[in-house]
Motif scaffolding. Sequence first.
Motif, PDB file in Angstrom:
ATOM      1  N   HIS A 210       0.838  -1.194   0.000  1.00 26.78           N
ATOM      2  CA  HIS A 210       0.000   0.000   0.000  1.00 26.78           C
ATOM      3  C   HIS A 210       0.876   1.247   0.000  1.00 26.78           C
ATOM      4  N   ASN A 211       0.487   2.233  -0.772  1.00 34.77           N
ATOM      5  CA  ASN A 211       1.231   3.491  -0.773  1.00 34.77           C
ATOM      6  C   ASN A 211       1.016   4.273   0.513  1.00 34.77           C
ATOM      7  N   ASN A 212      -0.211   4.307   0.973  1.00 34.34           N
ATOM      8  CA  ASN A 212      -0.553   5.152   2.119  1.00 34.34           C
ATOM      9  C   ASN A 212      -0.448   4.391   3.434  1.00 34.34           C
ATOM     10  N   MET A 213       0.155   5.060   4.416  1.00 28.46           N
ATOM     11  CA  MET A 213       0.207   4.526   5.769  1.00 28.46           C
ATOM     12  C   MET A 213      -0.122   5.641   6.749  1.00 28.46           C
ATOM     13  N   TYR A 214      -0.604   5.244   7.927  1.00 29.80           N
ATOM     14  CA  TYR A 214      -1.154   6.205   8.882  1.00 29.80           C
ATOM     15  C   TYR A 214      -0.759   5.817  10.303  1.00 29.80           C
ATOM     16  N   TRP A 215      -0.633   6.822  11.160  1.00 31.41           N
ATOM     17  CA  TRP A 215      -0.512   6.611  12.593  1.00 31.41           C
ATOM     18  C   TRP A 215      -1.653   7.343  13.296  1.00 31.41           C
ATOM     19  N   TYR A 216      -2.346   6.592  14.169  1.00 29.52           N
ATOM     20  CA  TYR A 216      -3.432   7.130  14.967  1.00 29.52           C
ATOM     21  C   TYR A 216      -3.150   6.875  16.446  1.00 29.52           C
ATOM     22  N   ARG A 217      -3.804   7.653  17.287  1.00 29.64           N
ATOM     23  CA  ARG A 217      -3.865   7.303  18.691  1.00 29.64           C
ATOM     24  C   ARG A 217      -5.314   7.196  19.121  1.00 29.64           C
TER      25      ARG A 217
ATOM     26  N   ALA B  88      -1.960   1.997  10.326  1.00 36.64           N
ATOM     27  CA  ALA B  88      -2.852   1.472   9.296  1.00 36.64           C
ATOM     28  C   ALA B  88      -2.225   1.689   7.936  1.00 36.64           C
ATOM     29  N   SER B  89      -2.658   0.888   6.981  1.00 33.65           N
ATOM     30  CA  SER B  89      -2.256   1.106   5.595  1.00 33.65           C
ATOM     31  C   SER B  89      -3.486   0.977   4.715  1.00 33.65           C
ATOM     32  N   GLY B  90      -3.386   1.502   3.505  1.00 31.59           N
ATOM     33  CA  GLY B  90      -4.494   1.380   2.575  1.00 31.59           C
ATOM     34  C   GLY B  90      -4.900   2.720   1.998  1.00 31.59           C
ATOM     35  N   GLY B  91      -5.808   2.664   1.043  1.00 33.08           N
ATOM     36  CA  GLY B  91      -6.309   3.881   0.417  1.00 33.08           C
ATOM     37  C   GLY B  91      -7.774   4.049   0.716  1.00 33.08           C
ATOM     38  N   TYR B  92      -8.628   3.586  -0.231  1.00 30.43           N
ATOM     39  CA  TYR B  92     -10.075   3.675  -0.007  1.00 30.43           C
ATOM     40  C   TYR B  92     -10.498   2.915   1.240  1.00 30.43           C
TER      41      TYR B  92
END
Lengths: 109, 109
Positions: free
Chosen positions: A29-36, A92-96
């Motif tokens: 996946h191109n997109n990755m994210y960090w959340y709390r 997390a990873s992913g787009g849509y």
Amino acid sequence: EAAVTQSPRNKVAVTGGKVTLSCNQTNNHNNMYWYRQDTGHGLRLIHYSYGAGSTEKGDIPDGYKASRPSQENFSLILELATPSQTSVYFCASGGYEQYFGPGTRLTVL
Amino acid sequence: GQQVQQSPASLVLQEGENAELQCNFSSTATRLQWFYQHPGGRLVSLFYNPSGTKHTGRLTSTTVTNERRSSLHISSSQTTDSGTYFCAIDMDSNYQLIWGSGTKLIIKP
């Protein structure tokens, strides 16, 4: 389903110390994210990335840095940890559609 | 104000009853995703559903985009359905999800 792993799963840090949370995804996946996520609440976006070498600020970036050295890896860095950063952190990873890792429980004493 | 509102905040049902969870959002959503969080913390994507109706097993998601609402219906609930259900939207097509505060579902045997 996308495979996203996080390490460590649990971390206890001292105030003022440096903490690095790591995330790895194996689905290209191109997109990755960090959340709390704080107790009783939904997730809040800290940083995200569109690909290797890219990092972008999310809604609550203060006190956090991010690093995306490769397509697979995305790190969240707390240079000077504070007790207010005690939380559960999700990558997390992913787009849509986004796929999440198991979370890291961080306690800053 | 809160951009994504979920109701009810908590719901207690007897096993076998149906559950209806609501998600309302303040702006047009380009994407909408429902998640389930296990009591242990793991997040699982249930539906990517920006519009229309989708089914999987006992779960049905219906999103009415122009009315800015989505619902999650669980039929014939089971104790293993217990956990927290989140709705998250993306308003700007930039893959940044905005999360509701969740509905905590408790199914009693």
